[in-house]
Design an enzyme around this catalytic site. Structure first.
Site, mmCIF file in Angstrom:
data_model
loop_
_atom_site.group_PDB
_atom_site.id
_atom_site.type_symbol
_atom_site.label_atom_id
_atom_site.label_comp_id
_atom_site.label_asym_id
_atom_site.label_seq_id
_atom_site.Cartn_x
_atom_site.Cartn_y
_atom_site.Cartn_z
ATOM 1 N N ARG A 281 -2.884 6.451 -1.338
ATOM 2 C CA ARG A 281 -1.449 6.179 -1.419
ATOM 3 C C ARG A 281 -0.966 5.308 -0.260
ATOM 4 O O ARG A 281 0.123 4.750 -0.333
ATOM 5 C CB ARG A 281 -0.677 7.505 -1.407
ATOM 6 N N CYS B 269 3.701 8.592 1.332
ATOM 7 C CA CYS B 269 3.247 9.824 1.974
ATOM 8 C C CYS B 269 2.578 10.759 0.976
ATOM 9 O O CYS B 269 2.939 10.802 -0.195
ATOM 10 C CB CYS B 269 4.424 10.554 2.597
ATOM 11 N N ASN C 140 8.060 13.722 1.782
ATOM 12 C CA ASN C 140 7.907 12.381 1.217
ATOM 13 C C ASN C 140 9.284 11.939 0.740
ATOM 14 O O ASN C 140 9.926 12.671 -0.005
ATOM 15 C CB ASN C 140 6.908 12.434 0.044
ATOM 16 N N GLY C 141 9.748 10.768 1.175
ATOM 17 C CA GLY C 141 11.071 10.297 0.753
ATOM 18 C C GLY C 141 11.903 9.920 1.963
ATOM 19 O O GLY C 141 11.376 9.745 3.070
ATOM 20 N N LYS D 206 0.236 2.688 -2.158
ATOM 21 C CA LYS D 206 -0.080 2.523 -3.577
ATOM 22 C C LYS D 206 1.173 2.625 -4.434
ATOM 23 O O LYS D 206 1.361 1.866 -5.367
ATOM 24 C CB LYS D 206 -1.107 3.587 -3.991
ATOM 25 N N LYS E 70 -2.697 -10.946 -4.797
ATOM 26 C CA LYS E 70 -3.938 -10.194 -4.538
ATOM 27 C C LYS E 70 -4.583 -10.655 -3.242
ATOM 28 O O LYS E 70 -5.007 -9.848 -2.433
ATOM 29 C CB LYS E 70 -4.956 -10.378 -5.674
ATOM 30 N N HIS F 145 7.729 -30.870 -5.753
ATOM 31 C CA HIS F 145 9.096 -30.621 -5.283
ATOM 32 C C HIS F 145 9.083 -29.924 -3.917
ATOM 33 O O HIS F 145 10.058 -29.308 -3.524
ATOM 34 C CB HIS F 145 9.855 -29.790 -6.320
ATOM 35 N N GLU G 105 -2.571 -9.505 -0.162
ATOM 36 C CA GLU G 105 -2.494 -8.080 0.165
ATOM 37 C C GLU G 105 -3.797 -7.491 0.669
ATOM 38 O O GLU G 105 -3.773 -6.585 1.490
ATOM 39 C CB GLU G 105 -1.867 -7.244 -0.954
ATOM 40 N N GLU H 56 -0.064 -13.883 -9.297
ATOM 41 C CA GLU H 56 -0.864 -12.664 -9.134
ATOM 42 C C GLU H 56 -2.073 -12.937 -8.239
ATOM 43 O O GLU H 56 -2.431 -12.129 -7.383
ATOM 44 C CB GLU H 56 -1.277 -12.141 -10.523
ATOM 45 N N TRP I 122 3.391 7.549 5.678
ATOM 46 C CA TRP I 122 3.613 6.094 5.660
ATOM 47 C C TRP I 122 4.974 5.892 6.322
ATOM 48 O O TRP I 122 5.995 6.279 5.770
ATOM 49 C CB TRP I 122 3.598 5.584 4.218
HETATM 50 O O1 M6R Z 1 3.366 1.604 -9.479
HETATM 51 P P1 M6R Z 1 4.014 0.302 -9.764
HETATM 52 O O2 M6R Z 1 3.294 -0.477 -10.837
HETATM 53 O O3 M6R Z 1 5.465 0.407 -10.083
HETATM 54 O O4 M6R Z 1 3.869 -0.544 -8.439
HETATM 55 C C1 M6R Z 1 4.458 -1.802 -8.321
HETATM 56 C C2 M6R Z 1 3.941 -2.526 -7.107
HETATM 57 O O5 M6R Z 1 4.195 -1.786 -5.945
HETATM 58 C C3 M6R Z 1 2.442 -2.809 -7.200
HETATM 59 O O6 M6R Z 1 2.121 -3.523 -8.354
HETATM 60 C C4 M6R Z 1 1.977 -3.605 -5.973
HETATM 61 O O7 M6R Z 1 2.542 -4.883 -5.981
HETATM 62 C C5 M6R Z 1 0.460 -3.681 -5.929
HETATM 63 N N1 M6R Z 1 0.003 -3.376 -4.611
HETATM 64 C C6 M6R Z 1 -0.070 -5.022 -6.287
HETATM 65 O O8 M6R Z 1 -1.454 -5.090 -6.223
#
Ligand code: M6R
Length: 607
Positions: A27, A2, A98-99, A602, A483, A502, A486, A479, A74
């Site tokens: 965010r 948020c 937020n929270g 984010k 990517k 396996h 997401e 990774e 969010w």
């Molecule tokens: O701000 P942070 O690096 O702690 O965030 C960790 C993850 O939420 C962040 O890396 C997330 O996986 C990304 N969307 C990946 O692209």
């Protein structure tokens, strides 16, 4: 997650708030709203979906007033609908949050028994109703907020607006960051400084447990014990870099392209002037006394830790345990007093990583925060901070932060070797020189962009994909899969290539793209033999390798991408580039919302 904005201005507040909320869009959110006070009337407008829906609403039903609060939500408690959007109002008070208020259920029951009528499913409405209850009892806004805060359990950044006073905002922080911006005869509140960048560069960050009574000309901050607190005002120059895509279509594309520059900045901070030694710019870490390392993070930052585990163990010969923060925090692991705990986080606010850090602090373990946001909670609470110097990262998919996390962790590894003399048989001078050369090689790696773009267009038609790698290419494979998932919503899995037979090899058929990350290093032949197993089952292999690798193993692959030669130790930094580009262009080809993918935030500030 948020986003919060508060304005006590000299001009109409609604357009300023919408503009500030736009800067917080990165965010992640699924509804938005604004409340203002005008001539003694508190009114709000809320809308589901993107901010443009709220703006449209405001065109038809404008909000007047120079005092206001705004929010991008969010969803946590309750669906993303208008009733659950913030601001949440009760009587003469409106609040944005937020929270998560953990005891909201009990408070809601208590207030309902006293006659309160709840209109939403949110935990936040409880805050508004509780404040209203105290106001109705005759408390002043300050007293009502103070009493409300005393009843709340959980995490929050809150900003209150009152119908009875258009020269008053009350902001409070516990667990979620909140910044106050100082203007000339104006005052602002933001969940981060980016929101406030064009209005002011003079920022005061609230500390844990602080709450602030704000008018256009004054700020009075009290700490968790109700004592007046003196918090430093800083000059934060964000306007130049904040929220500008430049010539790029998406922030993600801009951030991928920025990697040579930010890596050079990063490495410049951690290498000696003559480029022969690592200098962490702190004497606080003595690896000769460290028996083992615990690394904790989430998402992409966790994968950076996985790469660093290979480096620390192979080069500096220090055993490393890596865990995702959401597991680590509840595992209650016994920790060796001579261990070092490293927390990696772009935002420095990820709730689970922060909780894991606090666990280690309680155990008296030396902690290191590897963060991008210098004013973040993790930066403030870790015993040592090593910034990653990636600059503001706006795209939800982390790219330049990943490479800068890797560069910072690489500096730690080389520094450990320097201190202990352990190099795992490597030539330390050669490693430092290869580390210094990284930005140039990453720049060469970016030359493959158009080639990868063409392949991504084909990849975008797949429903599933596999990414394979061995050794430190395994986390890069993970990774790549993360990517792709997401931002393009294509189902993807990363595997250690030796694990393929396996189980996952059962998925391979003529439609399955399999991305194989195989620099021509000591493990190349092993990876290639796994790749052959895929090809024998008609899998469509995209081989990402170097010139020598292609010559040896390129025959019969579906597609290939040739990477520049790089010292094998630092290949993960360079091989991250093609997987970022693959995901980016697959998403562009599918027309998804690259910078704000569905359901994602984010910075994950709730658990
Ligand atoms: O701000 P942070 O690096 O702690 O965030 C960790 C993850 O939420 C962040 O890396 C997330 O996986 C990304 N969307 C990946 O692209």
């Amino acid at each position: 997650m948020c986003g919060i904005v508060g304005v006590l201005g000299d001009h109409e507040a609604a357009p300023i708030i919408v503009d500030a909320l736009k800067r917080l869009e990165y965010r992640g959110y699924d509804s938005a709203g604004i409340a203002t006070v005008h001539k003694g009337v508190l009114e709000s407008r809320r809308a589901v979906g993107k901010l443009v829906n709220l703006s449209d609403r405001l065109v038809h039903e404008p909000l007047r007033g120079k005092a206001g609060i705004g929010h991008t939500r969010w969803a946590t408690h309750g669906a993303p609908n208008e009733a659950n959007a913030h601001p949440q109002s009760a009587g003469t008070v409106a609040v944005v949050h937020n929270g998560i208020i953990e005891n909201y259920h009990a408070l809601r029951e208590e207030l309902t028994a006293k006659g309160a009528k709840f209109l939403s499913e949110t935990d936040t409405e409880t805050v508004a109703q509780l404040c209203r209850y105290y106001l109705d009892e005759g408390a002043s806004p300050q007293e009502a907020v103070e009493k409300t805060l005393q009843r709340l359990e959980g995490a929050y950044a809150l900003c209150f607006l009152f119908e009875t006073d258009d020269n008053l905002l009350i902001a409070a922080r516990k667990g979620s960051p909140l910044a106050i911006g100082h203007g000339k005869g104006e005052m602002f509140v933001g969940s981060d400084a980016i929101a406030l960048a064009p209005m002011t560069s003079k920022i005061t960050y609230l500390e844990e447990g602080d709450w602030a009574v704000i008018t256009r000309t004054s700020v009075e901050i009290r700490d968790v014990n109700g004592k007046l607190a003196n918090r430093q005002m800083r000059n934060i120059q964000l306007s130049a870099m904040a929220a500008d895509k430049g010539m790029y279509k998406h922030f993600m594309a801009k951030e991928i392209a920025e990697q040579p520059t930010v890596l050079a900045e990063n490495i410049g901070h951690y290498i000696s002037d003559d480029h022969t030694r690592i200098d962490l710019r702190t004497d606080e870490i003595d690896f000769s006394k460290v028996t083992n390392i615990t690394m904790v993070a989430c998402g992409t930052a966790y994968l950076a830790c996985m790469v660093a585990k290979y480096w620390f163990e192979k080069i500096a010969r220090i055993p490393v345990e890596v865990d995702v923060a959401s597991e680590f925090r509840y595992r209650e692991p016994p920790l060796n007093p001579n261990s070092l705990a490293i927390f990696v986080s772009q935002s420095g606010e990820t709730a689970d990583t922060l909780a894991a850090l606090r666990y280690c602090v309680e155990q008296n373990i030396k902690t290191v925060g590897v963060v991008n946001v210098a004013e973040s909670s993790i930066a403030r609470e870790a015993s040592v901070v090593l910034p990653i110097y990636a600059g503001v990262e706006i795209g939800v998919a982390s790219t330049k932060a990943f490479s800068c996390q890797l560069a910072t962790l690489a500096a730690m590894v080389l520094y450990a070797s320097q201190q202990t003399g352990q190099t795992g048989g490597h030539d330390l001078a050669e490693l430092v020189s290869a580390y210094h050369a990284l930005p140039g090689i990453v720049s060469q790696a970016l030359q493959i962009e158009q080639e990868v773009r063409a392949i991504s267009t084909e990849l975008a038609t797949a429903t599933d994909a596999l990414f394979l790698g061995r050794g430190d290419m395994y986390p890069v494979a993970l990774e790549g899969a993360l990517k792709l998932k997401e931002i393009s919503y294509i189902h993807a899995e990363g595997y250690a290539s030796g694990e393929l037979k396996h189980g996952p090899i059962a998925l391979v058929d003529k439609d399955m793209p399999v991305v194989v990350l195989a620099p021509k290093d000591a493990l190349f032949d092993k990876t290639v033999s796994n790749m052959q197993e895929v090809m024998a089952r008609q899998g469509k292999v995209l081989l990402i390798t170097d010139k020598d690798g292609l010559k040896t193993a390129g025959h019969g692959v579906w597609r290939s991408v040739v990477m520049p030669r790089v010292h094998p130790v630092f290949a993960p930094v360079v091989y991250a580039i093609p997987v970022q580009l693959l995901a980016y262009y697959a998403a562009v080809s599918k027309g998804t919302d690259v910078d704000q993918p569905r359901n994602l935030a984010k910075s994950v500030t709730v658990e």
